[in-house]
Design a protein around this motif. Sequence first.
Motif, short mmCIF file in Angstrom:
data_model
loop_
_atom_site.label_atom_id
_atom_site.label_comp_id
_atom_site.label_asym_id
_atom_site.label_seq_id
_atom_site.Cartn_x
_atom_site.Cartn_y
_atom_site.Cartn_z
N UNK A 185 0.83 -1.21 0.00
CA UNK A 185 0.00 0.00 0.00
C UNK A 185 0.87 1.26 0.00
N UNK A 186 1.92 1.26 0.80
CA UNK A 186 2.81 2.43 0.86
C UNK A 186 3.53 2.65 -0.47
N UNK A 187 3.96 1.56 -1.12
CA UNK A 187 4.68 1.71 -2.39
C UNK A 187 3.76 2.18 -3.51
N UNK A 188 2.47 1.81 -3.42
CA UNK A 188 1.50 2.20 -4.44
C UNK A 188 0.74 3.47 -4.08
N UNK A 189 0.97 3.96 -2.86
CA UNK A 189 0.30 5.17 -2.39
C UNK A 189 -1.22 5.00 -2.38
N UNK A 190 -1.64 3.84 -1.89
CA UNK A 190 -3.07 3.57 -1.72
C UNK A 190 -3.30 3.05 -0.31
N UNK A 191 -4.54 2.83 0.06
CA UNK A 191 -4.85 2.32 1.39
C UNK A 191 -4.66 0.80 1.45
N UNK A 192 -4.48 0.29 2.68
CA UNK A 192 -4.39 -1.16 2.84
C UNK A 192 -5.69 -1.84 2.40
N UNK A 193 -6.82 -1.16 2.62
CA UNK A 193 -8.10 -1.72 2.20
C UNK A 193 -8.14 -1.92 0.69
N UNK A 194 -7.57 -0.97 -0.05
CA UNK A 194 -7.53 -1.09 -1.51
C UNK A 194 -6.67 -2.28 -1.92
N UNK A 195 -5.54 -2.45 -1.23
CA UNK A 195 -4.67 -3.59 -1.54
C UNK A 195 -5.39 -4.89 -1.24
N UNK A 196 -6.10 -4.96 -0.13
CA UNK A 196 -6.84 -6.17 0.22
C UNK A 196 -7.88 -6.52 -0.84
N UNK A 197 -8.52 -5.50 -1.41
CA UNK A 197 -9.49 -5.75 -2.48
C UNK A 197 -8.80 -6.30 -3.72
N UNK A 198 -7.62 -5.74 -4.04
CA UNK A 198 -6.87 -6.24 -5.19
C UNK A 198 -6.45 -7.70 -4.96
N UNK A 199 -6.02 -8.01 -3.74
CA UNK A 199 -5.60 -9.38 -3.43
C UNK A 199 -6.76 -10.35 -3.60
#
Length: 231
Positions: A185-199
């Motif tokens: 999330x930090x490397x993509x400058x998005x929220x952890x919630x957004x990363x969880x959705x992508x996963x």
Amino acid sequence: MTALAAAPPVAPALRVLLSHDDRVFSGGVARLLGDAGLDVVAHHGDAGDLVGRVLADRPDVVVVDVRTPRSTGRDSLAAAVEVRRRSPGTAVLVLSHHYDAALAPQLIGDRPDGVGYLLQHRIGTVDHVLEAVAQVAAGGSVLDPEVVARLLGHRVHDDPLSGLSPAQLRVLAGMAEGASNRGIAESMHVSEAAVEKHVTALFRSLGLERSATQHRRVRAVLVYLRAVGRH
């Protein structure tokens, strides 16, 4: 008299064999690894006997530190590929100034667990190397983002990653580098919630169902590394 509780067993230090094409530099790296508590069982600049030394010493991890792209450098990478073939239980971490388009995919191959390939100009601290050594020793994979990008150039159109969005590919690449959802999330400058959705979405795209005996995150990384490691 109250019985004393037994002391917990102390985990043995990881045994590391360091191979480098510059003896002076390899001595410095060996000292840094030793100061960090690792057991450096050997270090030398001759790639020719690397496989033999691995088979004789059976280290936990082989660190192949390559400074030159040709001659001994390619010999060292070829030896690392041979180590992977002949000693499957030995993890391999390549530290190099160069990406080798022929040997890097061979090193990763269809069994990407316990292997790493980092580019030296992108290594920030000694801790980065120590973390990579620990991760490959534990069966993980550590790939520099630039290496991942170069490997992606070998993708074929019918590969299992073709259905993933660019964001999902970035998340999966981060997973392959060993990053947590927070780190991605930090490397993509998005929220952890957004990363969880992508996963969740990439698990669905790759057809990875929940299982009581298999870890979906690990399975996704294996699918990814097999796909990007093709010629």
